[in-house]
Write a protein that holds these residues in place. Structure first.
Motif, short mmCIF file in Angstrom:
data_model
loop_
_atom_site.label_atom_id
_atom_site.label_comp_id
_atom_site.label_asym_id
_atom_site.label_seq_id
_atom_site.Cartn_x
_atom_site.Cartn_y
_atom_site.Cartn_z
N TRP A 295 22.62 82.61 -0.42
CA TRP A 295 21.63 81.08 -0.08
C TRP A 295 20.85 81.57 0.98
O TRP A 295 20.71 82.33 1.86
CB TRP A 295 24.34 81.15 1.03
CG TRP A 295 24.93 80.11 0.46
CD1 TRP A 295 25.90 80.91 0.06
CD2 TRP A 295 25.22 79.55 0.11
NE1 TRP A 295 26.79 80.23 -0.58
CE2 TRP A 295 26.41 79.31 -0.63
CE3 TRP A 295 24.38 77.71 0.29
CZ2 TRP A 295 26.56 78.27 -1.34
CZ3 TRP A 295 25.08 76.80 -0.51
CH2 TRP A 295 26.43 76.53 -1.29
N VAL A 296 20.33 80.27 0.19
CA VAL A 296 18.55 80.09 1.25
C VAL A 296 18.91 78.99 1.53
O VAL A 296 18.20 77.85 0.66
CB VAL A 296 17.90 80.78 0.29
CG1 VAL A 296 16.30 79.96 0.87
CG2 VAL A 296 18.16 81.57 -0.88
N GLY A 297 18.95 78.58 3.31
CA GLY A 297 19.15 77.78 3.77
C GLY A 297 20.45 76.79 3.20
O GLY A 297 21.21 77.29 3.03
N ASN A 298 20.34 75.43 3.87
CA ASN A 298 21.69 75.29 2.36
C ASN A 298 21.89 74.53 0.73
O ASN A 298 22.28 74.28 0.11
CB ASN A 298 20.93 73.60 2.19
CG ASN A 298 21.73 72.66 3.94
OD1 ASN A 298 22.00 73.89 4.58
ND2 ASN A 298 20.46 72.20 4.61
N THR A 299 20.80 75.30 -0.07
CA THR A 299 20.71 75.56 -1.24
C THR A 299 21.44 77.08 -2.03
O THR A 299 20.66 78.21 -1.61
CB THR A 299 19.19 75.62 -2.56
OG1 THR A 299 18.61 75.57 -1.12
CG2 THR A 299 19.68 74.60 -3.58
N PHE A 300 22.73 77.55 -2.92
CA PHE A 300 22.72 78.53 -3.46
C PHE A 300 21.65 78.70 -4.73
O PHE A 300 21.67 78.15 -5.08
CB PHE A 300 23.89 78.42 -4.20
CG PHE A 300 24.97 79.87 -4.48
CD1 PHE A 300 24.80 80.84 -3.72
CD2 PHE A 300 24.86 80.16 -5.96
CE1 PHE A 300 25.72 81.92 -3.73
CE2 PHE A 300 25.37 80.72 -6.63
CZ PHE A 300 25.92 81.95 -5.72
#
Length: 161
Positions: A102-107
């Motif tokens: 997960w990077v921030g709100n994105t996978f």
């Protein structure tokens, strides 16, 4: 066992074929025309009924022109999208491991990560099918019966002159 609609449609088509056989020289051309128009209508219905998440499945509906076979004519409506069967007939959903982070709100999916990732799945165990092909063919059959009757009436008028 054939459904009552299939038996009724077959009886109507048998009668139309009998009527058309009187006009032997125009028979093949008329049947081919009816079948091509019906297949085009089925393609339009199928495209309209296909959900457009990415547009891939909707764009891949194709037809083959009518051609004569030993016992009549044949035409094809098909879709060669990899996932059209899942959309049309439905499919099971199972939980599965997906490697990534997960990077921030994105996978971000990364197939080379070992041991890092998430278990994804669904709250439902089965996704119902849309049955676009069956609905499109059903609507096209209704169109074909109306269209065939009109073309036969036109042929009758042509030969009555």
């Amino acid at each position: 066992m054939a459904s009552s609609n299939q038996r009724r449609n077959k009886a109507i088509m048998d009668k139309l074929i009998k009527d058309l056989s009187v006009f032997q020289e125009d028979f093949d051309e008329t049947v081919e025309s009816i079948l091509n128009e019906t297949t085009a209508v089925a393609e339009t219905y199928a495209k309209d009924l296909t959900p457009a998440v990415t547009g891939d499945a909707r764009a891949k509906w194709k037809t083959k022109k009518a051609y004569k076979v030993s016992n009549g004519f044949r035409s094809r409506l098909y879709n060669n999208s990899d996932h059209i069967g899942y959309i049309n007939y439905g499919h099971r959903m199972t939980k599965h491991f997906v490697p990534g982070t997960w990077v921030g709100n994105t996978f971000e999916y990364n197939p080379f990560l070992m041991g890092e990732g998430v278990v994804m799945g669904s709250k439902t165990s089965y996704v119902k099918g849309q049955f676009m092909m069956e609905k499109a063919v059903g609507n096209a059959e209704k169109f074909m019966l109306r269209n065939a009757e009109k073309k036969i009436e036109n042929l009758k008028r042509k030969y009555e002159k």
